[in-house]
Design a protein around this motif. Structure first.
Motif, PDB file in Angstrom:
ATOM      1  N   PHE A 158     -20.593 -75.559  -8.444  1.00  0.00           N
ATOM      2  CA  PHE A 158     -19.849 -77.017  -7.553  1.00  0.00           C
ATOM      3  C   PHE A 158     -18.954 -76.940  -7.318  1.00  0.00           C
ATOM      4  N   TYR A 159     -17.956 -77.728  -6.704  1.00  0.00           N
ATOM      5  CA  TYR A 159     -17.046 -77.823  -5.313  1.00  0.00           C
ATOM      6  C   TYR A 159     -16.335 -78.676  -5.804  1.00  0.00           C
ATOM      7  N   ASP A 160     -14.973 -78.904  -6.498  1.00  0.00           N
ATOM      8  CA  ASP A 160     -14.911 -80.644  -6.748  1.00  0.00           C
ATOM      9  C   ASP A 160     -13.055 -80.719  -6.207  1.00  0.00           C
ATOM     10  N   VAL A 161     -12.867 -80.899  -5.334  1.00  0.00           N
ATOM     11  CA  VAL A 161     -11.362 -80.801  -4.746  1.00  0.00           C
ATOM     12  C   VAL A 161     -10.581 -81.954  -4.809  1.00  0.00           C
ATOM     13  N   ASP A 162      -9.651 -82.381  -5.129  1.00  0.00           N
ATOM     14  CA  ASP A 162      -8.597 -83.648  -5.751  1.00  0.00           C
ATOM     15  C   ASP A 162      -7.709 -84.120  -4.583  1.00  0.00           C
ATOM     16  N   PHE A 163      -8.295 -85.010  -3.896  1.00  0.00           N
ATOM     17  CA  PHE A 163      -7.881 -84.506  -2.449  1.00  0.00           C
ATOM     18  C   PHE A 163      -6.530 -85.998  -2.043  1.00  0.00           C
ATOM     19  N   THR A 164      -6.237 -85.919  -3.167  1.00  0.00           N
ATOM     20  CA  THR A 164      -4.420 -86.552  -2.906  1.00  0.00           C
ATOM     21  C   THR A 164      -3.649 -85.389  -2.845  1.00  0.00           C
ATOM     22  N   HIS A 165      -4.226 -84.573  -3.109  1.00  0.00           N
ATOM     23  CA  HIS A 165      -3.380 -83.258  -2.310  1.00  0.00           C
ATOM     24  C   HIS A 165      -3.394 -81.902  -1.410  1.00  0.00           C
ATOM     25  N   TRP A 166      -4.538 -83.293  -0.664  1.00  0.00           N
ATOM     26  CA  TRP A 166      -5.097 -82.649   0.884  1.00  0.00           C
ATOM     27  C   TRP A 166      -4.133 -82.465   1.667  1.00  0.00           C
ATOM     28  N   ASP A 167      -2.963 -83.158   1.704  1.00  0.00           N
ATOM     29  CA  ASP A 167      -2.026 -83.056   2.931  1.00  0.00           C
ATOM     30  C   ASP A 167      -0.707 -81.827   2.290  1.00  0.00           C
ATOM     31  N   GLU A 168      -0.834 -81.353   0.968  1.00  0.00           N
ATOM     32  CA  GLU A 168       0.366 -80.230   1.207  1.00  0.00           C
ATOM     33  C   GLU A 168      -0.614 -79.172   0.665  1.00  0.00           C
ATOM     34  N   SER A 169      -1.813 -78.808   2.453  1.00  0.00           N
ATOM     35  CA  SER A 169      -2.445 -77.477   1.652  1.00  0.00           C
ATOM     36  C   SER A 169      -2.108 -76.660   0.872  1.00  0.00           C
ATOM     37  N   HIS A 170      -0.813 -76.423   0.826  1.00  0.00           N
ATOM     38  CA  HIS A 170      -0.479 -75.185   0.195  1.00  0.00           C
ATOM     39  C   HIS A 170      -0.693 -75.218  -1.477  1.00  0.00           C
TER      40      HIS A 170
END
Lengths: 355, 355
Positions: free
Chosen positions: A254-266
């Motif tokens: 199960f993978y879950d990414v908080d998209f809020t920090h997408w732009d700061e990909s590091h």
């Protein structure tokens, strides 16, 4: 690595160009040598912010600049074909953000221009580089999941609620498919990266709650070669969601990414979590993830590929493949969800491109 | 509440009868007065375990027992119609586990027998009583979610990997639809409880990794009246998963139940988590849940309804409605995922029942 930095130019200087510029400048492979937007104020602001030595006053001027080895294109989807093909024909390498184009006909024309020009070409299907997607792929390849049956993914956000007539994404002619072509296409690439080609789709795509001309709710069932089933949900009328679940006979992930920090990909991996669940257990354990920097990595790979020192992971073939699934889903939805073979959609588009 | 306990009898004394007996005995409404299975050893073991005063040596004998007010039926799906109709005709109330029947024709015949007998009838679509589903419904009704566009649910477990020829669930004639009719039907009821009737479906249902005759992987896209899209995934070839996500313009809700504790329904809420995410925020907060005991509550509601002191929440209409979506999904899958209207499937079954 090459001693001299790869000299690239940014074309289309909106929000995404700035995200990519920051990513490029986190590394030491790329030098932003020039930039172009039709809006002079934008050009100057971009030069200032990223210390770009010069700005071109026209696209012709940019393409005539012998210093420039390649262009980073973040213009609206419906302009990709023209901007890319002109760059390739001028002897420049081209990187373009996803989707490769707004129509499959344009995408195939771009693919053909890449072939005939022999130039390096890359498409920003960056999400597959997230540490979680790499780890899911490793589990899959190494058999840790057993036999996979169901894979479910969702990529949604509130963007559709904020669109008005000033935004190109508002219009069906420029962004056909709405959230499906803007967000969903990421997960289509991720799914094909994991499982191989989607064979056919059934879809229901609707415009429910947003003012824009384009759909804001999409559900797609993908059948992969070999029979595994994949689901993609993508909406434009809710808080941000980015998830993928993989169900196998030996384990689930199960993978879950908080998209809020997408732009700061590091930082993106730090705001993500991958959990595993093994056969016979209800407990889910956090899987340790490495760290990635998807935008920097793909831009550096593109830069090094120009110098013959790397291979582009997502080029025209992969990007046409992802867009083809979007187009097949939209066609399916128009036909009340009837099954549409992705290969037939591609063949039809190739036929009309050739005609 | 009634002074005297409601006298019920358990019919079909397998694993599920014992789960229900434990649930009934956690409360003080129901008395298990008798029981019946064709297997005498099972009858004696059940009497011993639950201190049931007597066991019938035939179903006729049980139904002739004037003390018994109603029966709790947990026999295989394909026997439901016969067992239920005989109980109703003998003047007994009947509770049956989900699905109401293995075919829509049988379900409709049961619905008709309920109508003509006037007896109390309840179906064990218990999951909607979980505290999380009640809370999701409250948020939906009170507008806290805003306008909902996408609802996604999955109910999967490893049961299909463990089936062999000794299990009735192995056979397509007894359990058509595999995981979809056994597990998925729960979430179909949950979805219809939340959003109202499913209007039409597109589905892809496959047999991938299990030995049984029945499918072990199902994906269904539901279109609700009003246009909201619902997705149901259900597999029988992975570790257990029970989830529901609701995406709305104001907020999202994510519900996750650890299925391991499902049978002990007084504990189920403790092993579940409901998280909320509001517009403009990435943070997800845990929503405090009350506690429920779904099996006890539904059995007590059934018992009290026999005495005219409660109303059955899930009767024939709701259960036929849930099975109809399963049948429509299976028909859609046979037709390569073409959209199938649920109402038409029900009408066709009513026609063939009447013929």
């Amino acid at each position: 690595m090459t001693d001299e930095k790869v000299r690239l130019a940014s074309v289309g200087l909106g929000r995404w160009a700035r995200v990519l510029a920051r990513a490029a400048q986190r590394g030491s492979v790329i030098e932003l040598s020039s930039c172009f937007s039709r809006d002079e104020a934008k050009r100057e602001a971009f030069r200032d912010e990223f210390r770009v030595p010069r700005a071109a006053s026209s696209y012709e001027e940019l393409l005539a600049d012998d210093e420039i080895e390649g262009v980073l294109i973040t213009t609206p989807n419906d302009t990709h074909r023209n901007v890319i093909v002109r760059a390739l024909e001028a002897g420049k390498a081209a990187y373009v953000d996803k989707p490769i184009a707004h129509t499959l006909e344009d995408a195939i024309a771009i693919e053909e221009a890449v072939r005939t020009s022999g130039q390096t070409f890359a498409v920003g299907h960056s999400a597959r580089r997230l540490a979680g997607h790499r780890e899911i792929k490793r589990w899959y390849k190494e058999g840790l999941l057993g036999d996979v049956s169901l894979v479910e993914a969702n990529f949604s956000n509130e963007r559709g609620l904020e669109l008005d007539e000033n935004a190109w994404r508002f219009y069906a002619s420029k962004s056909p498919g709405g959230s499906l072509i803007q967000l969903g296409v990421h997960h289509i690439d991720n799914l094909q990266f994991l499982l191989g080609p989607v064979e056919s789709v059934n879809a229901n795509v609707k415009k429910l709650h947003t003012r824009a001309e384009v759909p804001d709710a999409a559900m797609v069932i993908c059948q992969f070669e070999g029979g595994v089933l994949g689901y993609l949900g993508s909406g434009w009328a809710s808080p941000g969601v980015y998830t993928m679940s993989v169900l196998g006979t030996k384990a689930n992930l199960f993978y879950d990414v908080d998209f809020t920090h997408w732009d700061e990909s590091h930082l993106a991996d730090k705001y993500s979590v991958l959990r595993s669940q093994f056969y016979g257990q209800s407990e889910r354990r956090t899987v340790e993830l490495g760290s990635s920097d998807m935008f920097r990595e793909q831009l550096e790979e593109f830069g090094l590929a120009i110098r013959g020192e790397a291979t582009v992971e997502v080029g025209a073939a992969e990007a046409v493949g992802a867009l083809a699934v979007v187009r097949a889903a939209l066609e399916s939805s128009e036909r009340r969800g009837a099954r549409v073979a992705v290969g037939e959609v591609v063949e039809a588009a190739r036929g009309s491109s050739a005609a």
